[in-house]
Design a protein around this motif. Structure first.
Motif, mmCIF file in Angstrom:
data_model
loop_
_atom_site.group_PDB
_atom_site.id
_atom_site.type_symbol
_atom_site.label_atom_id
_atom_site.label_comp_id
_atom_site.label_asym_id
_atom_site.label_seq_id
_atom_site.Cartn_x
_atom_site.Cartn_y
_atom_site.Cartn_z
ATOM 1 N N GLU A 116 5.470 4.960 5.051
ATOM 2 C CA GLU A 116 5.870 4.630 6.421
ATOM 3 C C GLU A 116 7.266 4.019 6.441
ATOM 4 N N MET A 117 7.582 3.190 5.466
ATOM 5 C CA MET A 117 8.925 2.618 5.372
ATOM 6 C C MET A 117 9.948 3.737 5.208
ATOM 7 N N LYS A 118 9.664 4.674 4.322
ATOM 8 C CA LYS A 118 10.555 5.819 4.109
ATOM 9 C C LYS A 118 10.717 6.600 5.412
ATOM 10 N N ARG A 119 9.636 6.886 6.088
ATOM 11 C CA ARG A 119 9.672 7.649 7.332
ATOM 12 C C ARG A 119 10.511 6.947 8.395
ATOM 13 N N ALA A 176 0.833 -1.205 0.000
ATOM 14 C CA ALA A 176 0.000 0.000 0.000
ATOM 15 C C ALA A 176 0.868 1.257 0.000
ATOM 16 N N GLU A 177 0.366 2.323 -0.603
ATOM 17 C CA GLU A 177 1.097 3.586 -0.659
ATOM 18 C C GLU A 177 1.430 4.100 0.742
ATOM 19 N N ALA A 178 0.499 3.965 1.658
ATOM 20 C CA ALA A 178 0.738 4.420 3.031
ATOM 21 C C ALA A 178 1.889 3.641 3.663
ATOM 22 N N VAL A 229 10.346 -3.551 6.523
ATOM 23 C CA VAL A 229 10.853 -3.605 5.155
ATOM 24 C C VAL A 229 10.610 -4.989 4.549
ATOM 25 N N LYS A 230 10.911 -6.029 5.287
ATOM 26 C CA LYS A 230 10.758 -7.398 4.779
ATOM 27 C C LYS A 230 9.321 -7.716 4.388
ATOM 28 N N THR A 231 8.350 -7.078 5.022
ATOM 29 C CA THR A 231 6.950 -7.353 4.689
ATOM 30 C C THR A 231 6.512 -6.638 3.409
ATOM 31 N N LEU A 232 7.274 -5.616 2.995
ATOM 32 C CA LEU A 232 6.853 -4.782 1.871
ATOM 33 C C LEU A 232 7.608 -5.010 0.575
ATOM 34 N N VAL A 233 8.800 -5.594 0.656
ATOM 35 C CA VAL A 233 9.642 -5.692 -0.543
ATOM 36 C C VAL A 233 9.810 -7.129 -1.019
ATOM 37 N N CYS A 234 10.132 -7.233 -2.316
ATOM 38 C CA CYS A 234 10.363 -8.551 -2.903
ATOM 39 C C CYS A 234 11.764 -8.670 -3.497
#
Length: 96
Positions: free
Chosen positions: A21-24, A15-17, A82-87
């Protein structure tokens, strides 16, 4: 000085949010992880087939300082998100 650059590709369902959040959270490591001199995190604006989605640029005085950052509890906690969002992850560390 050691420069540490990491690039990731987000999973299709991120999700965009969550991306923001990862960036923040990555940017918030400055001042928390004592060996981190500087950090910059950017989201890709081009969106080409060759692009990654997000990049981290950071600076450390030595490889020992980079290792201390990598094992710091605050960094490890962000790594869980991070691990939950990236592949996909790519990394370059170099000395200047």
């Amino acid at each position: 000085m050691i420069k540490h650059i990491v690039m990731w590709k987000f999973k299709d369902d991120a999700a965009e949010a969550d991306k923001l959040e990862m960036k923040r959270q990555l940017e918030a490591l400055k001042g928390v992880t004592p060996t981190l001199i500087d950090i910059e995190v950017g989201l890709d604006v081009l969106g080409s087939d060759q692009s990654k989605d997000i990049v981290l640029y950071s600076e450390f005085a030595s490889m020992e300082d980079l290792t201390a950052y990598a094992t710091h509890p605050a960094h490890l906690k962000v790594g869980e998100l991070v691990k939950t969002l990236v592949c996909e992850r790519m990394c370059v560390d170099y000395e200047v």
